[in-house]
Enzyme design. Structure first.
Site, PDB file in Angstrom:
ATOM      1  N   TYR A  12       4.026  17.896  17.117  1.00  0.00           N
ATOM      2  CA  TYR A  12       3.006  16.690  17.560  1.00  0.00           C
ATOM      3  C   TYR A  12       1.916  16.523  16.410  1.00  0.00           C
ATOM      4  O   TYR A  12       1.056  17.468  16.242  1.00  0.00           O
ATOM      5  CB  TYR A  12       2.562  17.124  18.689  1.00  0.00           C
ATOM      6  CG  TYR A  12       3.173  16.799  20.001  1.00  0.00           C
ATOM      7  CD1 TYR A  12       3.770  15.744  20.293  1.00  0.00           C
ATOM      8  CD2 TYR A  12       3.392  17.750  20.821  1.00  0.00           C
ATOM      9  CE1 TYR A  12       4.753  15.568  21.374  1.00  0.00           C
ATOM     10  CE2 TYR A  12       4.047  17.638  21.863  1.00  0.00           C
ATOM     11  CZ  TYR A  12       4.809  16.508  22.277  1.00  0.00           C
ATOM     12  OH  TYR A  12       5.453  16.177  23.210  1.00  0.00           O
ATOM     13  N   SER A  55       8.542  23.664  20.522  1.00  0.00           N
ATOM     14  CA  SER A  55       7.702  22.658  20.685  1.00  0.00           C
ATOM     15  C   SER A  55       6.350  23.006  20.222  1.00  0.00           C
ATOM     16  O   SER A  55       6.269  24.474  19.895  1.00  0.00           O
ATOM     17  CB  SER A  55       7.303  22.323  22.102  1.00  0.00           C
ATOM     18  OG  SER A  55       6.346  21.763  22.404  1.00  0.00           O
ATOM     19  N   THR A 101       7.738  14.204  16.754  1.00  0.00           N
ATOM     20  CA  THR A 101       7.954  13.399  17.948  1.00  0.00           C
ATOM     21  C   THR A 101       7.048  12.478  17.788  1.00  0.00           C
ATOM     22  O   THR A 101       5.784  12.331  17.637  1.00  0.00           O
ATOM     23  CB  THR A 101       7.624  14.188  19.005  1.00  0.00           C
ATOM     24  OG1 THR A 101       8.544  15.311  19.285  1.00  0.00           O
ATOM     25  CG2 THR A 101       7.680  13.616  20.454  1.00  0.00           C
ATOM     26  N   HIS A 120      11.645  10.904  25.340  1.00  0.00           N
ATOM     27  CA  HIS A 120      11.000  12.003  25.608  1.00  0.00           C
ATOM     28  C   HIS A 120      11.535  12.382  27.235  1.00  0.00           C
ATOM     29  O   HIS A 120      10.795  12.948  28.056  1.00  0.00           O
ATOM     30  CB  HIS A 120       9.529  11.682  26.051  1.00  0.00           C
ATOM     31  CG  HIS A 120       8.901  12.853  25.221  1.00  0.00           C
ATOM     32  ND1 HIS A 120       8.255  12.604  24.139  1.00  0.00           N
ATOM     33  CD2 HIS A 120       8.226  13.909  25.980  1.00  0.00           C
ATOM     34  CE1 HIS A 120       7.458  14.128  24.064  1.00  0.00           C
ATOM     35  NE2 HIS A 120       7.514  14.661  25.198  1.00  0.00           N
ATOM     36  N   LYS A 127      11.771  12.204  15.967  1.00  0.00           N
ATOM     37  CA  LYS A 127      12.407  12.376  17.511  1.00  0.00           C
ATOM     38  C   LYS A 127      11.501  11.284  18.028  1.00  0.00           C
ATOM     39  O   LYS A 127      10.455  11.171  18.181  1.00  0.00           O
ATOM     40  CB  LYS A 127      12.082  13.815  17.893  1.00  0.00           C
ATOM     41  CG  LYS A 127      12.341  13.682  19.374  1.00  0.00           C
ATOM     42  CD  LYS A 127      12.181  15.283  19.681  1.00  0.00           C
ATOM     43  CE  LYS A 127      12.433  15.419  21.342  1.00  0.00           C
ATOM     44  NZ  LYS A 127      11.683  15.102  22.208  1.00  0.00           N
TER      45      LYS A 127
HETATM   46  C1  LIG Z   1       8.853  19.885  30.630  1.00  0.00           C
HETATM   47  C2  LIG Z   1       9.077  18.819  29.483  1.00  0.00           C
HETATM   48  C3  LIG Z   1       8.272  19.068  28.300  1.00  0.00           C
HETATM   49  C4  LIG Z   1       8.607  18.555  27.208  1.00  0.00           C
HETATM   50  N1  LIG Z   1       8.056  18.873  26.057  1.00  0.00           N
HETATM   51  C5  LIG Z   1       8.291  18.473  24.980  1.00  0.00           C
HETATM   52  C6  LIG Z   1       7.432  18.659  23.742  1.00  0.00           C
HETATM   53  O1  LIG Z   1       6.669  19.660  23.725  1.00  0.00           O
HETATM   54  N2  LIG Z   1       7.886  18.143  22.517  1.00  0.00           N
HETATM   55  C7  LIG Z   1       8.766  17.129  22.307  1.00  0.00           C
HETATM   56  O2  LIG Z   1       9.000  16.377  21.583  1.00  0.00           O
HETATM   57  N3  LIG Z   1       9.489  16.790  23.546  1.00  0.00           N
HETATM   58  C8  LIG Z   1       9.231  17.313  24.797  1.00  0.00           C
HETATM   59  N4  LIG Z   1       9.902  17.159  25.890  1.00  0.00           N
HETATM   60  C9  LIG Z   1      11.077  16.072  25.842  1.00  0.00           C
HETATM   61  C10 LIG Z   1      12.473  16.715  25.494  1.00  0.00           C
HETATM   62  O3  LIG Z   1      12.308  17.348  24.141  1.00  0.00           O
HETATM   63  C11 LIG Z   1      13.638  16.133  25.676  1.00  0.00           C
HETATM   64  O4  LIG Z   1      13.321  14.756  24.847  1.00  0.00           O
HETATM   65  C12 LIG Z   1      13.895  15.622  26.885  1.00  0.00           C
HETATM   66  O5  LIG Z   1      13.775  16.617  27.897  1.00  0.00           O
HETATM   67  C13 LIG Z   1      15.671  15.213  27.227  1.00  0.00           C
HETATM   68  O6  LIG Z   1      15.799  14.514  28.459  1.00  0.00           O
HETATM   69  P1  LIG Z   1      16.465  15.514  29.418  1.00  0.00           P
HETATM   70  O7  LIG Z   1      15.298  16.701  30.029  1.00  0.00           O
HETATM   71  O8  LIG Z   1      16.833  14.729  30.742  1.00  0.00           O
HETATM   72  O9  LIG Z   1      17.401  16.460  29.126  1.00  0.00           O
HETATM   73  C14 LIG Z   1       9.660  17.697  27.136  1.00  0.00           C
HETATM   74  C15 LIG Z   1      10.503  17.527  28.267  1.00  0.00           C
HETATM   75  C16 LIG Z   1      10.231  17.973  29.361  1.00  0.00           C
HETATM   76  C17 LIG Z   1      11.047  17.931  30.688  1.00  0.00           C
END
Ligand SMILES: Cc1cc2nc3c(=O)[nH]c(=O)nc-3n(C[C@H](O)[C@H](O)[C@H](O)COP(=O)(O)O)c2cc1C
Length: 400
Positions: free
Chosen positions: A172, A149, A198, A296, A272
């Protein structure tokens, strides 16, 4: 415990004792004891990823748990992601020689041992001190792709060193293209071959569950978090960048951004956070090298569709010209087969590996990957698919 339960069940079923309340009560108590027994004490004991969810819940402070677990508003998209997988079933095939199963995959010229990749999750020190570096070691041990990230709590250079090979960078975009360029060029110089932009959080969100859980946390947040300034700008990827007045969401971004980005980097550019055929067509038109169908993890738009339900229209629009990835709600190896059968090239997990990390650090992430890979292997055996290419639309059926 099993013997005791079996004996009590036998007693309860006996015509002489049936209906005697004390037996029912003891059975109920035994059932709750059984639940308590499911709390694992080490990564090796885990039988599925949900064992890590319970262990991580116990280990992680409520506010941090809330940050991880939350969706938006009433968490409907979050639930939809998971529920969608139960609407499909596997179609088995027999008398196929499944003594050798090849789960490997080539992504932009790099071979990985599994189609399961680790999604970008920000600020992993909130879950375990070694954070993204521990995850990188697990990715290295088992040959998985890790995406880092922008708001990582470990520097990209340290994570690549721990991975012992390339990782992908998630971006981002900042309002200032100068800041965006610096982030991207640092990731590229460190050795990332791919950047995933993203696009599903253009203007904030309402993480209600996170807010509720934060209220129940009695610790003093400012002991660790800076009382001034944005949490994002204090993260390592912003070191050396003037972030004064930096806007962290970019509501004014349009498709031109992809071209601008391609002008300042040689990395492959993925988008994404798309989930419609219209946006898939535009992504192709604007030169995207891949798409991650994602909402997300249910943390962006509320009452959106499950990513699994959105995947087919995106895959049909793309027709194999660029890879289409999917994430959201993947918790079993069988889910991976379903996503690949519906057109995904590879499948991302977010929370499951964070549960492993939060519960036990690297051994937890190792075991989460091992469990999911074992489940995937068994699912492929069941479907008679010896390689990922042999997982096709006919490997699954929608429940009637
Ligand atoms: C705690 C947390 C932080 C996340 N941070 C980011 C991030 O910094 N950038 C991003 O593109 N997606 C972020 N995501 C989304 C994840 O990349 C991903 O799309 C998502 O967790 C997939 O779903 P799942 O948790 O059900 O497996 C985050 C998700 C969670 C749970």
């Amino acid at each position: 415990m099993t013997d005791r339960r079996a004996f009590l069940k036998f007693l309860a079923a006996s015509p002489l004792l049936a209906g005697i309340p004390s037996i029912e009560k003891v059975l109920a108590e035994t059932t709750s004891l059984q639940t308590v027994d499911n709390m694992i004490g080490s990564a090796a004991e885990a039988l599925d990823v949900f064992d890590f969810e319970r262990a991580a819940h116990k280990a992680i402070p409520p506010a941090h748990w809330g940050y991880m677990a939350t969706g938006v508003d009433g968490d409907e998209t979050l639930r939809a992601n998971r529920e969608a997988y139960s609407r499909y079933q596997l179609r088995t095939r027999r008398f196929v020689d499944v003594s050798k199963i090849d789960m490997s995959i080539d992504l932009f010229g790099t071979k990985f041992n599994s189609p399961i990749f680790m999604c970008p999750v920000g600020g992993q020190k909130a879950f375990y001190p070694e954070a993204e570096v521990a995850v990188a070691r697990a990715a290295k041990d088992q040959g998985h792709l890790q995406i880092l990230s922008t708001v990582t709590s470990s520097a990209v250079e340290d994570v690549i060193e721990a991975r012992g090979g390339p990782i992908w960078f998630q971006l981002y975009a900042a309002m200032s293209f100068d800041i965006t360029t610096k982030l991207v060029q640092r990731a590229e110089a460190a050795g990332c071959p791919v950047v995933a932009v993203t696009v599903d959080l253009p203007a904030g969100r309402n993480t209600e569950t996170a807010t509720r859980l934060r209220r129940s946390d009695t610790r003093t947040c400012t002991d660790c978090h800076s009382p001034t300034g944005s949490a994002r700008s204090s993260r390592p990827m912003y070191n050396g960048i003037d972030t004064k007045g930096m806007a962290t969401n970019s509501p004014s971004l349009t498709w031109d951004f992809i071209k601008h980005l391609k002008d300042v980097t040689k990395m492959k550019v993925l988008i994404k956070g798309l989930d419609t055929r219209e946006d898939a067509a535009l992504a192709l038109e604007h030169g995207a090298d891949g798409i991650i169908v994602s909402n997300h993890g249910g943390r962006a738009t509320e009452t959106g569709r499950a990513t699994l339900d959105a995947l087919p229209e995106v895959a049909q629009e793309v027709r194999g010209r660029i890879p289409v990835f999917v994430d959201g709600g993947v918790r079993r190896g069988t889910d991976v087969v379903k996503a690949l059968a519906l057109g995904a090239t590879a499948v991302g997990i977010g929370r499951p590996y964070i549960w492993g990390l939060g519960a036990f650090g690297q051994p937890g992430v190792d075991r989460v990957l091992e469990i999911l890979n074992n489940e995937l292997r068994l699912a492929m055996v069941g479907c008679g698919a010896r390689s990922l290419a042999e997982i096709t639309a006919s490997s699954i059926v929608r429940r009637t």
